[in-house]
Design a protein around this motif. Structure first.
Motif, PDB file in Angstrom:
ATOM      1  N   GLU A  58       0.960  -1.290   0.027  1.00 50.80           N
ATOM      2  CA  GLU A  58      -0.106   0.116  -0.010  1.00 50.80           C
ATOM      3  C   GLU A  58       0.789   1.112   0.096  1.00 50.80           C
ATOM      4  O   GLU A  58       0.569   2.232  -0.494  1.00 50.80           O
ATOM      5  N   PHE A  59       1.861   1.295   0.653  1.00 60.74           N
ATOM      6  CA  PHE A  59       2.958   2.295   0.970  1.00 60.74           C
ATOM      7  C   PHE A  59       3.632   2.673  -0.633  1.00 60.74           C
ATOM      8  O   PHE A  59       3.862   3.731  -0.938  1.00 60.74           O
ATOM      9  N   LEU A  60       3.888   1.609  -1.200  1.00 60.57           N
ATOM     10  CA  LEU A  60       4.651   1.428  -2.341  1.00 60.57           C
ATOM     11  C   LEU A  60       3.980   2.155  -3.579  1.00 60.57           C
ATOM     12  O   LEU A  60       4.720   2.887  -4.059  1.00 60.57           O
ATOM     13  N   ILE A  61       2.922   2.278  -3.776  1.00 63.34           N
ATOM     14  CA  ILE A  61       2.176   2.879  -4.843  1.00 63.34           C
ATOM     15  C   ILE A  61       2.405   4.125  -4.939  1.00 63.34           C
ATOM     16  O   ILE A  61       2.688   4.887  -6.157  1.00 63.34           O
ATOM     17  N   GLY A  62       2.406   5.000  -4.030  1.00 60.67           N
ATOM     18  CA  GLY A  62       2.742   6.449  -4.009  1.00 60.67           C
ATOM     19  C   GLY A  62       4.034   6.685  -4.607  1.00 60.67           C
ATOM     20  O   GLY A  62       4.219   7.643  -5.234  1.00 60.67           O
ATOM     21  N   GLY A  63       5.118   5.931  -4.253  1.00 55.14           N
ATOM     22  CA  GLY A  63       6.257   6.118  -4.661  1.00 55.14           C
ATOM     23  C   GLY A  63       6.529   5.712  -6.198  1.00 55.14           C
ATOM     24  O   GLY A  63       7.351   6.457  -6.855  1.00 55.14           O
ATOM     25  N   ILE A  64       5.674   4.644  -6.810  1.00 55.66           N
ATOM     26  CA  ILE A  64       5.741   4.396  -8.011  1.00 55.66           C
ATOM     27  C   ILE A  64       5.078   5.489  -8.819  1.00 55.66           C
ATOM     28  O   ILE A  64       5.615   5.584  -9.886  1.00 55.66           O
ATOM     29  N   LEU A  65       4.017   5.996  -8.334  1.00 57.92           N
ATOM     30  CA  LEU A  65       3.472   7.029  -9.151  1.00 57.92           C
ATOM     31  C   LEU A  65       4.514   8.142  -9.349  1.00 57.92           C
ATOM     32  O   LEU A  65       4.243   8.752 -10.520  1.00 57.92           O
ATOM     33  N   ALA A  66       5.145   8.740  -8.214  1.00 58.70           N
ATOM     34  CA  ALA A  66       6.076   9.576  -8.380  1.00 58.70           C
ATOM     35  C   ALA A  66       7.258   9.332  -9.201  1.00 58.70           C
ATOM     36  O   ALA A  66       7.554  10.232 -10.162  1.00 58.70           O
ATOM     37  N   VAL A 120      -2.206   3.162 -15.793  1.00 59.17           N
ATOM     38  CA  VAL A 120      -1.735   1.834 -15.567  1.00 59.17           C
ATOM     39  C   VAL A 120      -1.153   1.517 -14.271  1.00 59.17           C
ATOM     40  O   VAL A 120      -1.525   0.416 -13.811  1.00 59.17           O
ATOM     41  N   THR A 121      -0.385   2.190 -13.407  1.00 60.27           N
ATOM     42  CA  THR A 121       0.108   2.108 -12.265  1.00 60.27           C
ATOM     43  C   THR A 121      -1.159   1.911 -11.206  1.00 60.27           C
ATOM     44  O   THR A 121      -0.822   1.125 -10.334  1.00 60.27           O
ATOM     45  N   MET A 122      -2.031   2.737 -11.328  1.00 57.55           N
ATOM     46  CA  MET A 122      -3.283   2.581 -10.486  1.00 57.55           C
ATOM     47  C   MET A 122      -3.746   1.167 -10.581  1.00 57.55           C
ATOM     48  O   MET A 122      -4.328   0.647  -9.569  1.00 57.55           O
ATOM     49  N   VAL A 123      -4.129   0.776 -11.601  1.00 61.07           N
ATOM     50  CA  VAL A 123      -4.834  -0.595 -12.227  1.00 61.07           C
ATOM     51  C   VAL A 123      -3.859  -1.423 -11.531  1.00 61.07           C
ATOM     52  O   VAL A 123      -4.588  -2.506 -10.914  1.00 61.07           O
ATOM     53  N   CYS A 124      -2.683  -1.531 -11.772  1.00 62.66           N
ATOM     54  CA  CYS A 124      -1.698  -2.490 -11.044  1.00 62.66           C
ATOM     55  C   CYS A 124      -1.717  -2.470  -9.417  1.00 62.66           C
ATOM     56  O   CYS A 124      -1.552  -3.471  -8.964  1.00 62.66           O
ATOM     57  N   GLY A 125      -1.909  -1.469  -8.900  1.00 63.68           N
ATOM     58  CA  GLY A 125      -1.915  -1.256  -7.692  1.00 63.68           C
ATOM     59  C   GLY A 125      -3.247  -1.608  -6.963  1.00 63.68           C
ATOM     60  O   GLY A 125      -3.296  -2.441  -5.902  1.00 63.68           O
ATOM     61  N   LEU A 126      -4.201  -1.790  -7.601  1.00 68.71           N
ATOM     62  CA  LEU A 126      -5.656  -2.194  -7.218  1.00 68.71           C
ATOM     63  C   LEU A 126      -5.381  -3.854  -7.411  1.00 68.71           C
ATOM     64  O   LEU A 126      -5.966  -4.490  -6.515  1.00 68.71           O
ATOM     65  N   ILE A 127      -4.626  -4.324  -8.336  1.00 67.85           N
ATOM     66  CA  ILE A 127      -4.348  -5.841  -8.467  1.00 67.85           C
ATOM     67  C   ILE A 127      -3.573  -6.360  -7.235  1.00 67.85           C
ATOM     68  O   ILE A 127      -4.039  -7.514  -6.715  1.00 67.85           O
ATOM     69  N   ILE A 128      -2.843  -5.606  -6.578  1.00 72.47           N
ATOM     70  CA  ILE A 128      -2.101  -6.151  -5.621  1.00 72.47           C
ATOM     71  C   ILE A 128      -2.620  -5.773  -4.257  1.00 72.47           C
ATOM     72  O   ILE A 128      -2.042  -6.026  -3.261  1.00 72.47           O
TER      73      ILE A 128
END
Length: 266
Positions: A58-66, A120-128
């Motif tokens: 959950e923490f990871l996605i914010g970093g991936i988006l940036a 795309v990143t957000m969809v991948c985030g929802l998957i995980i």
């Protein structure tokens, strides 16, 4: 006002031309789509288990988006350098159009790539298992902050393109600075886990501020023991993120336009 209106009109024409080129060569979007997918699943499942498990994902996605929007600046560098190398910029200079239009049109059109990468990143985030737990207005503010950050990064890409003036050099220069900027931050790890001097750098890194702000706006809780640093930037991440974006745009747009005018005089 007539100068601003003319620049906006000319920039919109250039931006539309760039978007048409993307539509005709969809392969150009492959990197922008594949790269966030690789990083999300690689960091979530290969390293995530040892870094905190489900809370870390959950923490990871914010970093991936940036990180994704920082990496997208390489598109601006490569495709603007390509236009320079092919002589299209010389043709644009012969037209009665604003000198700002070519660069502003490029950076504006690249926001479309940024929107696709974010989706795309957000969809991948929802998957995980990542979720937005705050309200829609807070989520919208987070997305707008990310787009502002992506727009700021694209001006750095424009500066690199006008400095390199060839696709090969622009591609190399456009990638060299991306990894230290994104990984020397709080995007993927706790700032406190870094060695002494690097903690201060990571705390004031705009990538850290953007990632932290997005997590707060999306309602994503950091794993136990994870911090975004100390000092004013860490205490006011959203304000610092906006100030950083505005400063980057002001500095690099001025330099890039000056470089473009210098090229035009030759």
């Amino acid at each position: 006002m007539s100068t601003i209106t003319s620049a906006a009109r000319d920039s919109s024409v250039i931006a539309w031309r760039n978007l048409l080129n993307v539509g005709r060569t969809p392969g150009a979007l492959v990197t922008g789509v594949v790269q966030p997918v690789i990083f999300v699943f690689l960091l979530a499942f290969v390293f995530g288990g040892s870094l905190g498990g489900a809370p870390y994902r959950e923490f990871l996605i914010g970093g991936i988006l940036a990180q994704t929007l920082t990496f997208n600046s390489s598109f601006t560098a490569v495709y603007l350098a390509k236009d320079l190398q092919l002589g299209l910029i010389d043709r644009f200079r012969s037209l009665p159009m604003s000198r700002v239009a070519v660069i502003l049109g490029r950076t504006t059109s690249d926001l479309a790539t940024g929107v696709i990468s974010l989706a795309v990143t957000m969809v991948c985030g929802l998957i995980i298992g990542w979720r937005i737990t705050e309200g829609p207005w807070s989520a919208l503010l987070g997305i707008l902050l990310l787009l502002l950050f992506g727009f700021a990064m694209s001006w750095i890409g424009a500066f690199i393109a006008l400095t390199a003036r060839s696709v090969e050099v622009a591609q190399s220069l456009g990638l060299i600075w991306l990894f230290p900027v994104t990984f020397l931050s709080g995007a993927f790890v706790s700032v406190d886990s870094l060695p002494g001097p690097l903690q201060a750098i990571a705390s004031w890194n705009p990538v850290t501020a953007v990632a932290t702000s997005v997590r707060e706006l999306f309602g994503n809780v950091s794993p136990a023991g994870y911090t975004s640093g100390t000092g004013w930037a860490a205490d006011n991440p959203m304000l610092y993120a906006v100030i950083s974006c505005v400063a980057v745009i002001a500095i690099f747009s001025t330099i890039a336009v000056s470089q473009y005018r210098g090229i035009s005089k030759r």
